[in-house]
Design a protein around this motif. Structure first.
Motif, short mmCIF file in Angstrom:
data_model
loop_
_atom_site.label_atom_id
_atom_site.label_comp_id
_atom_site.label_asym_id
_atom_site.label_seq_id
_atom_site.Cartn_x
_atom_site.Cartn_y
_atom_site.Cartn_z
N LEU A 169 0.83 -1.20 0.00
CA LEU A 169 0.00 0.00 0.00
C LEU A 169 0.87 1.26 0.00
N ALA A 170 1.91 1.24 0.82
CA ALA A 170 2.77 2.42 0.93
C ALA A 170 3.52 2.71 -0.38
N MET A 171 3.83 1.67 -1.14
CA MET A 171 4.60 1.87 -2.37
C MET A 171 3.72 1.85 -3.63
N GLY A 172 2.42 1.77 -3.45
CA GLY A 172 1.50 1.82 -4.58
C GLY A 172 1.46 0.56 -5.43
N LEU A 173 1.81 -0.57 -4.83
CA LEU A 173 1.79 -1.83 -5.58
C LEU A 173 0.60 -2.72 -5.23
N ARG A 174 -0.22 -2.31 -4.29
CA ARG A 174 -1.31 -3.19 -3.84
C ARG A 174 -2.26 -3.56 -4.98
N VAL B 43 4.54 -16.19 3.54
CA VAL B 43 3.38 -15.74 2.78
C VAL B 43 3.69 -15.88 1.30
N ARG B 44 2.69 -16.29 0.53
CA ARG B 44 2.86 -16.41 -0.93
C ARG B 44 2.20 -15.21 -1.58
N VAL B 45 2.95 -14.56 -2.47
CA VAL B 45 2.46 -13.35 -3.14
C VAL B 45 2.51 -13.59 -4.65
N VAL B 46 1.42 -13.24 -5.34
CA VAL B 46 1.36 -13.39 -6.80
C VAL B 46 1.05 -12.02 -7.40
N LEU B 47 1.92 -11.59 -8.30
CA LEU B 47 1.72 -10.35 -9.05
C LEU B 47 1.71 -10.72 -10.53
N PRO B 48 0.56 -10.65 -11.20
CA PRO B 48 0.50 -11.08 -12.59
C PRO B 48 1.28 -10.18 -13.56
N GLN B 49 1.41 -8.89 -13.22
CA GLN B 49 2.18 -7.99 -14.08
C GLN B 49 2.63 -6.80 -13.25
N VAL B 50 3.95 -6.69 -13.09
CA VAL B 50 4.53 -5.61 -12.30
C VAL B 50 5.86 -5.21 -12.94
N ALA B 51 6.21 -3.94 -12.83
CA ALA B 51 7.51 -3.48 -13.33
C ALA B 51 8.61 -4.12 -12.48
N PHE B 52 9.62 -4.66 -13.12
CA PHE B 52 10.68 -5.35 -12.41
C PHE B 52 11.35 -4.43 -11.40
N ASP B 53 11.62 -3.18 -11.79
CA ASP B 53 12.26 -2.23 -10.88
C ASP B 53 11.40 -1.97 -9.64
N ALA B 54 10.09 -1.87 -9.83
CA ALA B 54 9.18 -1.65 -8.70
C ALA B 54 9.19 -2.86 -7.78
N TRP B 55 9.22 -4.05 -8.37
CA TRP B 55 9.25 -5.30 -7.59
C TRP B 55 10.51 -5.36 -6.73
N ILE B 56 11.67 -5.05 -7.32
CA ILE B 56 12.93 -5.10 -6.59
C ILE B 56 12.96 -4.03 -5.50
N GLY B 57 12.48 -2.83 -5.80
CA GLY B 57 12.42 -1.77 -4.79
C GLY B 57 11.54 -2.15 -3.62
N TRP B 58 10.41 -2.77 -3.93
CA TRP B 58 9.47 -3.21 -2.89
C TRP B 58 10.12 -4.26 -2.01
N VAL C 147 7.17 -8.05 -15.43
CA VAL C 147 7.34 -9.46 -15.10
C VAL C 147 6.12 -10.00 -14.38
N ARG C 148 6.00 -11.31 -14.38
CA ARG C 148 4.99 -12.02 -13.59
C ARG C 148 5.75 -12.65 -12.44
N VAL C 149 5.27 -12.44 -11.22
CA VAL C 149 6.00 -12.91 -10.04
C VAL C 149 5.09 -13.80 -9.21
N ASP C 150 5.66 -14.94 -8.79
CA ASP C 150 5.04 -15.84 -7.83
C ASP C 150 6.11 -16.12 -6.80
#
Length: 161
Positions: free
Chosen positions: A92-97, A111-126, A152-155
């Motif tokens: 929520l704080a980083m706008g990725l929710r 915890v298992r987290v699934v992001l179907p489409q996210v910017a790689f840089d945002a994912w790494i920063g998070w 990227v798609r992340v699981d």
């Protein structure tokens, strides 16, 4: 031994000597062509790639030491709540929710987290924020390129500190 070889050679007629000498030369030529030359080519190729392989091995050792150092380092500010709540709050704080498809607790510390489409840089920063502020680290992750460049798609399975 040498005397026996000389006697054998002298007991042959000139035509047999010619055939024996030709056969010996043929064996030497085949040994050179199919034995010595390929070995020399392979040795030259190995001499050329050895420095590169040594550099890669050194880099892997450095990365293994860095990984061990990071694993041994205590979390900077481990959160007191569950990893699921830390993941939720940091997203929520980083706008990725809005990009998170699911946050599923696996057990008390994972915890298992699934992001179907996210910017790689945002994912790494998070992830960096999660580790630095909440002590949450990546236990396992499957990251695949999405259809858009940089996405990227992340699981992933994240574990609390």
């Amino acid at each position: 031994m040498m005397d026996a070889l000389i006697r054998f050679w002298r007991s042959r007629v000139p035509r047999e000597r010619l055939v024996l000498a030709g056969a010996a030369l043929l064996v030497l030529a085949l040994g050179f062509a199919y034995g010595w030359l390929p070995l020399q080519r392979e040795a030259a190729q190995l001499r050329q790639t050895l420095p590169q392989l040594r550099a890669q091995a050194q880099q892997l050792q450095q990365e293994a030491q860095e990984a061990a150092r990071l694993r041994a380092r205590p979390a900077a500010n481990p959160g007191t709540g569950s990893p699921a709540s830390a993941v939720e709050q940091r997203a929520l704080a980083m706008g990725l929710r809005g990009q998170i498809e699911s946050i599923v607790p696996q057990d008390a510390g994972r915890v298992r987290v699934v992001l179907p489409q996210v910017a790689f840089d945002a994912w790494i920063g998070w992830l960096g924020e999660l580790q630095a502020r909440d002590g949450v680290r990546v236990e396992s992750a499957q990251i695949e390129a999405a259809g858009v460049a940089g996405m990227v798609r992340v699981d992933a399975v994240l574990a609390g500190g």
